[in-house]
Design a protein around this motif. Sequence first.
Motif, PDB file in Angstrom:
ATOM      1  N   GLY A 141       0.885  -1.197  -0.143  1.00 21.74           N
ATOM      2  CA  GLY A 141       0.192  -0.089   0.290  1.00 21.74           C
ATOM      3  C   GLY A 141       0.855   1.208  -0.055  1.00 21.74           C
ATOM      4  N   VAL A 142       0.717   2.417  -0.722  1.00 22.33           N
ATOM      5  CA  VAL A 142       1.453   3.437  -1.006  1.00 22.33           C
ATOM      6  C   VAL A 142       0.622   4.766  -0.679  1.00 22.33           C
ATOM      7  N   THR A 143       1.078   5.702  -0.351  1.00 24.07           N
ATOM      8  CA  THR A 143       0.307   7.193  -0.273  1.00 24.07           C
ATOM      9  C   THR A 143       1.667   8.141  -0.194  1.00 24.07           C
ATOM     10  N   VAL A 144       0.915   9.229  -0.479  1.00 22.43           N
ATOM     11  CA  VAL A 144       1.785  10.557  -0.203  1.00 22.43           C
ATOM     12  C   VAL A 144       1.320  11.585   0.819  1.00 22.43           C
ATOM     13  N   SER A 145       2.168  12.063   1.437  1.00 18.47           N
ATOM     14  CA  SER A 145       1.748  12.976   2.504  1.00 18.47           C
ATOM     15  C   SER A 145       1.008  14.304   2.163  1.00 18.47           C
ATOM     16  N   GLN A 146      -0.087  14.663   2.580  1.00 14.54           N
ATOM     17  CA  GLN A 146      -0.723  16.080   2.502  1.00 14.54           C
ATOM     18  C   GLN A 146      -0.257  16.961   3.728  1.00 14.54           C
ATOM     19  N   LEU A 147      -0.603  18.300   3.474  1.00 14.80           N
ATOM     20  CA  LEU A 147      -0.136  19.252   4.534  1.00 14.80           C
ATOM     21  C   LEU A 147      -0.851  18.956   5.792  1.00 14.80           C
ATOM     22  N   GLU A 148      -2.171  18.887   5.667  1.00 12.97           N
ATOM     23  CA  GLU A 148      -3.045  18.552   6.871  1.00 12.97           C
ATOM     24  C   GLU A 148      -2.613  17.363   7.581  1.00 12.97           C
ATOM     25  N   ASP A 149      -1.782  16.539   7.210  1.00 12.95           N
ATOM     26  CA  ASP A 149      -1.517  15.177   7.744  1.00 12.95           C
ATOM     27  C   ASP A 149      -0.819  15.381   9.112  1.00 12.95           C
ATOM     28  N   THR A 150      -1.167  14.343   9.898  1.00  7.15           N
ATOM     29  CA  THR A 150      -0.471  13.856  11.054  1.00  7.15           C
ATOM     30  C   THR A 150       0.172  12.654  10.642  1.00  7.15           C
ATOM     31  N   ALA A 151       1.214  12.265  11.787  1.00 12.31           N
ATOM     32  CA  ALA A 151       2.029  11.092  11.436  1.00 12.31           C
ATOM     33  C   ALA A 151       0.882   9.700  11.471  1.00 12.31           C
ATOM     34  N   ASP A 152      -0.068   9.939  12.631  1.00 11.14           N
ATOM     35  CA  ASP A 152      -0.996   8.796  12.546  1.00 11.14           C
ATOM     36  C   ASP A 152      -1.881   8.866  11.233  1.00 11.14           C
ATOM     37  N   SER A 153      -2.493  10.070  10.905  1.00 11.24           N
ATOM     38  CA  SER A 153      -3.284  10.005   9.496  1.00 11.24           C
ATOM     39  C   SER A 153      -2.550   9.581   8.482  1.00 11.24           C
ATOM     40  N   PHE A 154      -1.235   9.856   8.206  1.00 14.76           N
ATOM     41  CA  PHE A 154      -0.335   9.506   7.124  1.00 14.76           C
ATOM     42  C   PHE A 154      -0.370   7.953   7.213  1.00 14.76           C
ATOM     43  N   LEU A 155       0.202   7.424   8.420  1.00  7.88           N
ATOM     44  CA  LEU A 155       0.298   6.062   8.443  1.00  7.88           C
ATOM     45  C   LEU A 155      -1.130   5.187   8.159  1.00  7.88           C
ATOM     46  N   SER A 156      -2.030   5.739   8.964  1.00  9.85           N
ATOM     47  CA  SER A 156      -3.440   5.037   8.734  1.00  9.85           C
ATOM     48  C   SER A 156      -3.932   4.841   7.164  1.00  9.85           C
ATOM     49  N   ARG A 157      -3.657   6.168   6.340  1.00  7.08           N
ATOM     50  CA  ARG A 157      -4.116   6.238   4.941  1.00  7.08           C
ATOM     51  C   ARG A 157      -3.261   4.927   4.322  1.00  7.08           C
ATOM     52  N   CYS A 158      -2.091   4.932   4.544  1.00  4.42           N
ATOM     53  CA  CYS A 158      -1.101   3.711   3.753  1.00  4.42           C
ATOM     54  C   CYS A 158      -1.381   2.452   4.256  1.00  4.42           C
ATOM     55  N   ASP A 159      -1.901   2.163   5.515  1.00  5.42           N
ATOM     56  CA  ASP A 159      -2.458   1.160   6.091  1.00  5.42           C
ATOM     57  C   ASP A 159      -3.778   0.530   5.427  1.00  5.42           C
ATOM     58  N   ASP A 160      -4.827   1.570   5.119  1.00  9.72           N
ATOM     59  CA  ASP A 160      -6.061   1.357   4.461  1.00  9.72           C
ATOM     60  C   ASP A 160      -5.529   0.903   2.942  1.00  9.72           C
ATOM     61  N   ALA A 161      -4.651   1.455   2.376  1.00  9.44           N
ATOM     62  CA  ALA A 161      -4.214   1.076   0.996  1.00  9.44           C
ATOM     63  C   ALA A 161      -3.731  -0.346   1.045  1.00  9.44           C
ATOM     64  N   LEU A 162      -3.019  -0.773   1.984  1.00 10.45           N
ATOM     65  CA  LEU A 162      -2.412  -2.177   2.204  1.00 10.45           C
ATOM     66  C   LEU A 162      -3.539  -3.006   2.275  1.00 10.45           C
ATOM     67  N   TYR A 163      -4.653  -2.714   3.032  1.00 15.14           N
ATOM     68  CA  TYR A 163      -5.679  -3.375   3.362  1.00 15.14           C
ATOM     69  C   TYR A 163      -6.439  -3.663   2.062  1.00 15.14           C
ATOM     70  N   LEU A 164      -6.692  -2.756   1.231  1.00 13.86           N
ATOM     71  CA  LEU A 164      -7.279  -2.926  -0.107  1.00 13.86           C
ATOM     72  C   LEU A 164      -6.524  -3.864  -1.053  1.00 13.86           C
ATOM     73  N   ALA A 165      -5.196  -3.823  -0.984  1.00 16.84           N
ATOM     74  CA  ALA A 165      -4.313  -4.770  -1.759  1.00 16.84           C
ATOM     75  C   ALA A 165      -4.413  -6.278  -1.249  1.00 16.84           C
ATOM     76  N   LYS A 166      -4.639  -6.401   0.202  1.00 16.28           N
ATOM     77  CA  LYS A 166      -4.698  -7.682   0.517  1.00 16.28           C
ATOM     78  C   LYS A 166      -6.190  -8.106   0.023  1.00 16.28           C
ATOM     79  N   ARG A 167      -7.340  -7.501   0.133  1.00 13.75           N
ATOM     80  CA  ARG A 167      -8.537  -7.667  -0.150  1.00 13.75           C
ATOM     81  C   ARG A 167      -8.889  -7.969  -1.812  1.00 13.75           C
ATOM     82  N   SER A 168      -7.751  -7.330  -2.468  1.00 13.97           N
ATOM     83  CA  SER A 168      -8.027  -7.179  -4.053  1.00 13.97           C
ATOM     84  C   SER A 168      -7.248  -8.296  -4.602  1.00 13.97           C
ATOM     85  N   GLY A 169      -6.650  -9.465  -3.875  1.00 14.79           N
ATOM     86  CA  GLY A 169      -6.172 -10.549  -4.379  1.00 14.79           C
ATOM     87  C   GLY A 169      -4.816 -10.694  -4.035  1.00 14.79           C
TER      88      GLY A 169
END
Length: 408
Positions: free
Chosen positions: A345-373
């Motif tokens: 799962g990959v993502t890029v940071s945004q100006l309003e990001d915190t460390a937790d929100s940035f990491l959480s968004r990347c974790d969501d992308a990884l979860y999608l990758a696992k669910r998608s095969g």
Amino acid sequence: MSMRFLMAGYAVSLVLLLLGCRVISRSVQGLRGIRSLTGAALAGLICVILIACRPFAPTFLFVIVANLGILASFLLMYRATAEILCVRPALLTFSICVCVATLPGFLYYTYVGHQIVPRVLLSSGAIAIIAACNAVLLFRHRDPLLRYQILAQAWLLTVLSSMHAVRCVLTWLYPPQDDFFLQLDLIQATFIYLNYILAMANLCGLLWLSLCAHRKDLHTMARTDGLTGLLNRRAFEESLQRDMLRVSRTGLTLGMLLIDIDHFKSVNDLHGHLAGDEVIRKVGSTLQQGVRPADVLARFGGEEFVILMRDVGLREVEATAERLRLGIASLPGLAGAMAVTVSIGVTVSQLEDTADSFLSRCDDALYLAKRSGRNIVVSHHKPPLNGHLPSPGSPSSFIAEDAPSLRS
């Protein structure tokens, strides 16, 4: 000034140093260089005692053995330096040859020539060479965490080497009397006293450097994963916090890749935990070879890895992720000729990001990758109008807009 008076003070200092080394070595386990350092102090103490016993000891002991023992003490200090820094003492063999080469001279000018000046030149000249070799070893070593300690020790040895070189010159120009061991002239008293101060400072400095190196090792162990040698989760989170502050100040973007080994539990079940550990090591090594020096790579936990890329855009992050995915899929030499794949799962940071929100968004992308095969790269950001999900197992990158919706 009496030689015995100087030697008595030197002997007391060496005894105290030996006691200190003993106490420290028993209190701090795994201290590098402590045996060689103790040996150097012990050799110096024996030589001091032999020189102080000049009226009672045979000439062979207080001249030949004592001088060679002093050289051995400096050789052991050189070896201790190499052990503390975990480097090869490249000039140690040369230094030993210099010491051995002085032996015929000591024998000749003690029993045949009966001259003190050549013996002083041989002793001080050899010490100057050994100290210079030790200083070169320190100046060449690069360790940001021990930079100032190493430089202090290197300059101390440079001063010690220079002092003995100056002593050789002044001894040649102003030869001492034959009885200078009993009543020192100003030149010899000054240099013997300075040698005592600088040699003790060198011994204490090496002990200090060993303790600093040990503290650095403990700090590294606390930040390093024992299986892969990569940073651990704690160290990564500290680095992420620092970089997020930098993002808020500069507006530059960070990229993050969260990587999970597919079906890792089945690897342990079918091939055993040793094979599983080998898979984790090889995946970590492949990732390390595939990232830039400025990137932060860590083992995030279990079979998960994370990469933080600085000053990059989404396309560069996606390209890196796809290259790493393909490299891991083609790993050779695994137990049972197994094939290993990863979901990323990959993502890029945004100006309003915190460390937790940035990491959480990347974790969501990884979860999608696992669910998608699995065996796929998923980017978490606003998709284009034609963004779509691929078929399960498709080894390609796609864009996810609403990862949390797939968790429900």
